[in-house]
Design an enzyme around this catalytic site. Structure first.
Site, PDB file in Angstrom:
ATOM      1  N   LYS A  20      47.962  41.074  35.934  1.00  0.00           N
ATOM      2  CA  LYS A  20      47.008  42.120  35.539  1.00  0.00           C
ATOM      3  C   LYS A  20      45.578  41.709  35.878  1.00  0.00           C
ATOM      4  CE  LYS A  20      46.668  43.286  31.017  1.00  0.00           C
ATOM      5  NZ  LYS A  20      45.240  43.253  30.613  1.00  0.00           N
ATOM      6  N   ARG A  69      51.276  43.936  24.052  1.00  0.00           N
ATOM      7  CA  ARG A  69      51.901  42.615  23.874  1.00  0.00           C
ATOM      8  C   ARG A  69      52.607  42.523  22.513  1.00  0.00           C
ATOM      9  NH1 ARG A  69      50.431  40.567  28.613  1.00  0.00           N
ATOM     10  NH2 ARG A  69      48.266  40.829  29.253  1.00  0.00           N
ATOM     11  N   GLN A 100      36.292  37.458  30.777  1.00  0.00           N
ATOM     12  CA  GLN A 100      35.676  38.781  30.943  1.00  0.00           C
ATOM     13  C   GLN A 100      34.158  38.653  30.901  1.00  0.00           C
ATOM     14  OE1 GLN A 100      37.474  41.442  28.096  1.00  0.00           O
ATOM     15  NE2 GLN A 100      39.452  41.374  29.121  1.00  0.00           N
ATOM     16  N   ASP A 130      46.640  35.296  25.645  1.00  0.00           N
ATOM     17  CA  ASP A 130      47.446  36.526  25.604  1.00  0.00           C
ATOM     18  C   ASP A 130      48.898  36.253  25.223  1.00  0.00           C
ATOM     19  OD1 ASP A 130      45.226  37.976  26.313  1.00  0.00           O
ATOM     20  OD2 ASP A 130      45.718  38.034  28.443  1.00  0.00           O
ATOM     21  N   ARG A 185      40.814  42.603  39.553  1.00  0.00           N
ATOM     22  CA  ARG A 185      39.772  42.008  40.396  1.00  0.00           C
ATOM     23  C   ARG A 185      39.929  42.424  41.857  1.00  0.00           C
ATOM     24  NH1 ARG A 185      40.341  39.383  35.809  1.00  0.00           N
ATOM     25  NH2 ARG A 185      38.773  37.935  35.009  1.00  0.00           N
TER      26      ARG A 185
HETATM   27  C1  S3P Z   1      41.184  38.686  30.906  1.00  0.00           C
HETATM   28  C2  S3P Z   1      40.617  37.771  30.062  1.00  0.00           C
HETATM   29  C3  S3P Z   1      41.049  37.536  28.678  1.00  0.00           C
HETATM   30  C4  S3P Z   1      42.423  38.136  28.422  1.00  0.00           C
HETATM   31  C5  S3P Z   1      42.554  39.520  28.990  1.00  0.00           C
HETATM   32  C6  S3P Z   1      42.338  39.496  30.501  1.00  0.00           C
HETATM   33  C7  S3P Z   1      40.651  38.843  32.276  1.00  0.00           C
HETATM   34  O1  S3P Z   1      40.128  38.154  27.793  1.00  0.00           O
HETATM   35  O2  S3P Z   1      42.696  38.166  27.034  1.00  0.00           O
HETATM   36  O3  S3P Z   1      43.857  40.032  28.730  1.00  0.00           O
HETATM   37  O4  S3P Z   1      41.333  39.435  33.138  1.00  0.00           O
HETATM   38  O5  S3P Z   1      39.535  38.367  32.524  1.00  0.00           O
HETATM   39  P1  S3P Z   1      38.798  37.395  27.319  1.00  0.00           P
HETATM   40  O6  S3P Z   1      38.023  37.067  28.511  1.00  0.00           O
HETATM   41  O7  S3P Z   1      38.065  38.389  26.462  1.00  0.00           O
HETATM   42  O8  S3P Z   1      39.266  36.203  26.546  1.00  0.00           O
END
Ligand code: S3P
Length: 446
Positions: free
Chosen positions: A35, A405, A184, A332, A40
């Protein structure tokens, strides 16, 4: 063994799992595309020059949200399929002002990463929103650093909740010390930095997933990474050129099968083509601490990401402690690890995971409550969970709280519970794993 989906209302489905005696799991399966990498690839494809070709894209609802947002911003994206998706990029800084609100649906990654890109588009106005869950998740973690760069963003509760309005600006570079290890947050700032003259740096307290860094470099951005201090610097303005991206299987989806085969006696599964980027393999380390029998086979590098086939056989799991720098590397997978801990000998403790409270649901409270309904001995901690393993679970009515999830973790718990488990609002699984139920039916043998 029977697995039945019932349509409850127009929007919601129940998944009814009736555990048969003598159940075991067998087979060779593939999981859908990663995902994080799928989002990206679509985003970088849209803002690069030239064509990007994506093989193995996840067809879940979250990447569909990303694709529709970037189509509204002017990128040409072919019909989504897992074979080949082409994105005709419109070039860095060239996104169009959309005529309507951009809707990121359930996807935090779509909204937070997109904010970094939009904030750096001068003279364009954007409005962004999401579903009930996303509109309650904190956006100040990206809004604040973007404001330090000069971004103009407005929203509810002191600019911290979507819907958000963005008036794009020419930004200035910053060095941001992030209080949380979040890919993120890191990615949002790096994406804003692409269009900002000078060096934009993000330092995080522990290393989060590094898919943005790998893909940005592959697309031609000038990036320097300091592993010791968990810092990344992008030098802007960057030149991005469309690439071919091959998306590996998502280890976060493979995690459900790793735990399922570990806890259901006499099982053996091979999960092919799984991404094993070291910033994502915390689940393998946790399962190894728990005495799970997981082997990595056929390890290789595919388009800059490490990939392997995972073979898992059932074994008696034991308890462990999961905390510290391991948490961002398995964030996750904590819901499904909680299920593993329920069937392990001893008391498992998960700490330093307060971030779980601001995911698609409050995953600490929801997992504790739903597993308690099935008879598990699980206690909520402020920043995690304590699970006393070894109690027998009894099937009952449980609820996903619309969190993908949680829906899938409860389905795996149901495989080792007596009687019938009904998972309400199980359609949430399609956010990241549309074929979860068919794969479940495929691997179950009685
Ligand atoms: C993700 C970063 C994680 C993860 C999310 C996907 C990403 O979140 O929990 O499912 O693709 O950058 P956080 O960056 O908020 O920890």
């Amino acid at each position: 063994m029977s697995v039945v989906i019932t349509q409850e209302t127009n929007r919601h489905q129940n998944l009814v799992i009736n555990r048969a005696t003598g159940l075991s799991l067998h087979g060779r399966i593939r999981v859908p595309g990663d995902k994080s990498i799928s989002h990206r690839a679509l985003m970088l494809g849209a803002i690069a020059s030239g064509e990007t070709r994506i093989q193995g894209l996840l067809l879940g609802e979250d990447p569909r949200s990303t694709a529709s947002c970037f189509q509204a911003l002017g990128a040409e994206i072919s019909e989504l399929n897992s074979e080949l998706v082409t994105v005709k990029g419109i070039g860095l800084g060239q996104l169009q002002e959309p005529v309507d609100v951009l809707n990121a649906g359930n996807s935090g990654t779509t909204l937070r990463l997109m904010l970094g890109i939009l904030a750096a588009h001068p003279r364009r106005f954007f409005a962004v929103t999401g579903d009930n869950s996303l509109r309650s998740r904190p956006m100040s973690r990206v809004v604040k650093p973007l404001q330090q760069m000069g971004a103009q963003i407005w929203g509810r509760k002191d600019n911290s909740l979507a819907p958000l309005a963005i008036q794009g600006q020419t930004l200035k570079p910053i060095h941001y010390n992030s209080p949380i290890a979040s890919a993120q947050v890191k990615s949002c700032i790096l994406l804003a930095g692409l269009m900002t003259e000078g060096e934009t740096t993000v330092t995080e307290p522990a290393l989060s997933r590094d898919h943005s860094e790998r893909m940005l470099q592959a697309f031609g951005a000038k990036l320097s990474v300091e592993p010791d201090t968990h810092s990344v610097t992008v030098t802007g303005p960057a030149q991005l050129q469309g690439q071919t991206v091959i998306v590996p299987g998502d280890i976060s989806s493979a995690a459900f099968w790793l735990v399922a085969a570990a806890i259901v006696p006499d099982s053996e599964l091979i999960i092919e083509n799984v991404g094993v980027n070291p910033t994502r393999t915390g689940i393998l380390e946790a399962l190894s601490m728990m005495n799970a029998d997981v082997q990595l086979e056929n390890q290789r590098l595919v388009a800059g990401e490490p990939v392997a086939d995972l073979r898992v056989r059932s074994s008696q799991l034991t308890s462990c402690t999961i905390a510290g720098d391991l948490i961002p590397r398995l964030i996750d997978e904590i819901p499904i690890l909680t299920v593993a801990a329920v069937f392990a000998q001893g008391t498992t403790v998960i700490r330093d995971a307060e971030e779980l409270r601001v995911k698609e649901s409050d995953r600490i409270t929801v997992m504790a409550n739903q597993l308690q309904r099935m008879g598990a001995n699980v206690t909520e901690l402020p920043d995690g969970l304590e699970i006393v393993g070894g109690t027998l679970l009894t099937g009952t009515d449980v609820d996903s709280h619309t969190d993908h999830r949680i829906a899938m973790s409860l389905a795996i718990a149901a495989l080792n519970s007596t009687g019938t488990t009904t998972i309400n609002r199980a359609e949430a699984a399609a956010i990241s794993y549309p074929d979860f139920v068919p794969t479940l039916e495929q691997v179950c043998r009685t």
